[in-house]
Write a protein that holds these residues in place. Structure first.
Motif, mmCIF file in Angstrom:
data_model
loop_
_atom_site.group_PDB
_atom_site.id
_atom_site.type_symbol
_atom_site.label_atom_id
_atom_site.label_comp_id
_atom_site.label_asym_id
_atom_site.label_seq_id
_atom_site.Cartn_x
_atom_site.Cartn_y
_atom_site.Cartn_z
ATOM 1 N N THR A 18 9.931 5.992 0.593
ATOM 2 C CA THR A 18 11.144 6.593 1.141
ATOM 3 C C THR A 18 11.508 7.907 0.437
ATOM 4 O OG1 THR A 18 12.477 5.220 -0.356
ATOM 5 C CG2 THR A 18 12.108 4.394 1.879
ATOM 6 N N ALA A 19 10.948 8.133 -0.749
ATOM 7 C CA ALA A 19 11.263 9.357 -1.502
ATOM 8 C C ALA A 19 10.450 10.555 -1.023
ATOM 9 C CB ALA A 19 11.016 9.127 -2.991
ATOM 10 N N LEU A 20 9.458 10.318 -0.177
ATOM 11 C CA LEU A 20 8.598 11.402 0.306
ATOM 12 C C LEU A 20 9.329 12.291 1.300
ATOM 13 C CD1 LEU A 20 5.291 9.411 0.955
ATOM 14 C CD2 LEU A 20 5.768 10.941 -0.972
ATOM 15 N N SER A 21 8.824 13.499 1.455
ATOM 16 C CA SER A 21 9.371 14.405 2.472
ATOM 17 C C SER A 21 8.961 13.901 3.858
ATOM 18 C CB SER A 21 8.829 15.818 2.270
ATOM 19 O OG SER A 21 7.437 15.856 2.547
ATOM 20 N N LEU A 22 9.601 14.424 4.883
ATOM 21 C CA LEU A 22 9.300 14.021 6.255
ATOM 22 C C LEU A 22 7.831 14.262 6.591
ATOM 23 C CD1 LEU A 22 10.741 12.975 8.871
ATOM 24 C CD2 LEU A 22 10.845 15.367 9.586
ATOM 25 N N ASP A 23 7.327 15.449 6.225
ATOM 26 C CA ASP A 23 5.929 15.788 6.532
ATOM 27 C C ASP A 23 4.957 14.867 5.793
ATOM 28 O OD1 ASP A 23 6.674 17.787 8.229
ATOM 29 O OD2 ASP A 23 6.445 19.400 6.764
ATOM 30 N N ASP A 24 5.259 14.571 4.524
ATOM 31 C CA ASP A 24 4.375 13.699 3.757
ATOM 32 C C ASP A 24 4.387 12.272 4.314
ATOM 33 O OD1 ASP A 24 3.563 15.711 2.097
ATOM 34 O OD2 ASP A 24 5.015 15.255 0.509
ATOM 35 N N LYS A 25 5.555 11.823 4.750
ATOM 36 C CA LYS A 25 5.634 10.492 5.367
ATOM 37 C C LYS A 25 4.753 10.428 6.608
ATOM 38 C CE LYS A 25 10.316 9.246 3.871
ATOM 39 N NZ LYS A 25 11.731 9.078 4.281
ATOM 40 N N TRP A 26 4.877 11.452 7.457
ATOM 41 C CA TRP A 26 4.100 11.442 8.697
ATOM 42 C C TRP A 26 2.608 11.559 8.413
ATOM 43 C CZ3 TRP A 26 4.210 9.485 13.128
ATOM 44 C CH2 TRP A 26 3.310 9.889 14.129
ATOM 45 N N SER A 27 2.237 12.334 7.395
ATOM 46 C CA SER A 27 0.831 12.480 7.039
ATOM 47 C C SER A 27 0.210 11.121 6.688
ATOM 48 C CB SER A 27 0.689 13.443 5.859
ATOM 49 O OG SER A 27 -0.665 13.570 5.476
ATOM 50 N N LEU A 28 0.931 10.307 5.934
ATOM 51 C CA LEU A 28 0.432 8.981 5.567
ATOM 52 C C LEU A 28 0.442 8.034 6.766
ATOM 53 C CD1 LEU A 28 2.027 8.463 2.041
ATOM 54 C CD2 LEU A 28 -0.385 8.827 2.582
ATOM 55 N N TRP A 71 2.761 -2.096 6.219
ATOM 56 C CA TRP A 71 2.278 -2.202 4.836
ATOM 57 C C TRP A 71 2.574 -0.895 4.081
ATOM 58 C CZ3 TRP A 71 -3.288 -4.376 6.024
ATOM 59 C CH2 TRP A 71 -3.175 -5.724 6.413
ATOM 60 N N LEU A 72 2.284 0.225 4.743
ATOM 61 C CA LEU A 72 2.500 1.535 4.133
ATOM 62 C C LEU A 72 3.971 1.738 3.776
ATOM 63 C CD1 LEU A 72 1.743 4.467 3.406
ATOM 64 C CD2 LEU A 72 1.965 5.011 5.849
ATOM 65 N N LEU A 73 4.852 1.399 4.706
ATOM 66 C CA LEU A 73 6.281 1.623 4.498
ATOM 67 C C LEU A 73 6.859 0.732 3.401
ATOM 68 C CD1 LEU A 73 5.958 3.315 7.030
ATOM 69 C CD2 LEU A 73 8.005 2.236 7.967
ATOM 70 N N SER A 74 6.161 -0.331 3.065
ATOM 71 C CA SER A 74 6.662 -1.248 2.040
ATOM 72 C C SER A 74 6.296 -0.794 0.616
ATOM 73 C CB SER A 74 6.114 -2.657 2.282
ATOM 74 O OG SER A 74 4.710 -2.700 2.044
ATOM 75 N N LEU A 75 5.468 0.253 0.499
ATOM 76 C CA LEU A 75 5.024 0.710 -0.824
ATOM 77 C C LEU A 75 6.171 1.391 -1.583
ATOM 78 C CD1 LEU A 75 1.504 2.189 0.044
ATOM 79 C CD2 LEU A 75 2.050 -0.053 -0.924
ATOM 80 N N ASP A 76 6.105 1.275 -2.903
ATOM 81 C CA ASP A 76 7.130 1.876 -3.761
ATOM 82 C C ASP A 76 7.209 3.386 -3.541
ATOM 83 O OD1 ASP A 76 7.683 -0.567 -4.821
ATOM 84 O OD2 ASP A 76 6.462 -0.289 -6.621
ATOM 85 N N LEU A 77 8.423 3.886 -3.466
ATOM 86 C CA LEU A 77 8.733 5.317 -3.403
ATOM 87 C C LEU A 77 8.308 6.004 -2.106
ATOM 88 C CD1 LEU A 77 7.920 6.439 -7.070
ATOM 89 C CD2 LEU A 77 10.135 5.807 -6.084
#
Length: 266
Positions: free
Chosen positions: A215-225, A207-213
């Motif tokens: 993919t535009a996050l940094s690696l650290d921000d992606k992992w944090s979420l 669900w999280l990965l399907s949210l808009d933008l």
């Protein structure tokens, strides 16, 4: 086509040539049936060598229950059990027979199907195996580990009885390889580990990965979420607990602050 005969053979004379993962719950059910004086309905599949040796080719869960009965009931030492028998064949034919049994007559853990299928595919294509055992290739593909999944992850998945579905879902995620490796490590944690990545948690991550933008996050921000999704239960419990305290505070004069420690001390 190999011809089978039906015979009742002494269980103590049968030697298993393979081991299969079984659950304690399943073993207990089969053992209870035997204790009532009723033999199990599914015959063992046994091959007979020229010298008279008997080898178990398929039916390990039933064999295990018979042997367990022998260990607790000496009167069962002379017990003969239903078997389908044939002359001794070869490893390929034995694996084909075992895989047929696994797919048609019993509940089997994915790791056992994976190992037998993997051995067969050392000398046969998936299409050939499908034809030989009579199972659709689409069903067999569910038990094939994709070559891009690290071998040490596969080993950990087998050792800790991880979900192959979860492992393969991680492989297909549109995230950097470093994040996939982290998720693999969560998915292969021990069975009862509270941080183990389950199918339910995997759904939250999707669900999280399907949210808009995202993919535009940094690696650290992606992992944090992603970590928030991994620990979503703790986050929800904390939020709900805070709301409970806030609601209870409304019933106290002078807006007395209530928290877990002093509430239960009342």
């Amino acid at each position: 086509m190999w011809k089978f005969n039906y015979e009742e053979l002494p269980i103590q004379s049968i030697q298993p040539i393979y081991h299969e993962s079984t659950s304690q719950k399943g073993l207990s059910k089969r053992l209870e049936t035997l204790k009532k004086g009723t033999l199990l309905t599914v015959p063992l599949i046994v091959e007979k060598a020229d010298g008279g040796d008997l080898y178990l080719i398929a039916g390990y869960p039933e064999y295990e229950a018979y042997i367990k009965l022998l260990s607790i009931n000496r009167d069962a030492e002379s017990m003969c059990v239903p078997c389908f028998t044939r002359e001794l064949t070869n490893k390929t034919q034995q694996r084909i027979t075992l895989l047929q049994r696994m797919f048609t007559h019993q509940v089997t853990k994915w790791v056992d199907k994976f190992q037998v299928l993997n051995n067969l595919m050392e000398e046969n294509s998936l299409k050939e195996v499908s034809k030989k055992i009579g199972i659709e290739t689409s069903d067999l593909k569910k038990y094939i580990i994709h070559p891009t999944i690290p071998k040490y992850i596969v080993k950990e998945a087998i050792n800790n009885e991880s979900s192959l579905q979860t492992i393969d879902t991680i492989r297909k995620l549109d995230v950097p390889s470093l994040l996939k490796l982290r998720l693999y490590n969560f998915a292969t944690k021990p069975l009862k580990h509270r941080e183990r990545l389950t199918i339910d948690k995997m759904q939250k991550i999707k669900w999280l990965l399907s949210l808009d933008l995202f993919t535009a996050l940094s690696l650290d921000d992606k992992w944090s979420l992603i970590e928030e999704a991994l620990y979503y239960r703790s986050s929800l419990e904390s939020m709900w607990q805070e709301k409970i305290y806030q609601s209870i505070n409304l019933y106290y004069p002078n807006h007395m602050l209530i928290n877990e420690e002093n509430f239960f001390a009342q």
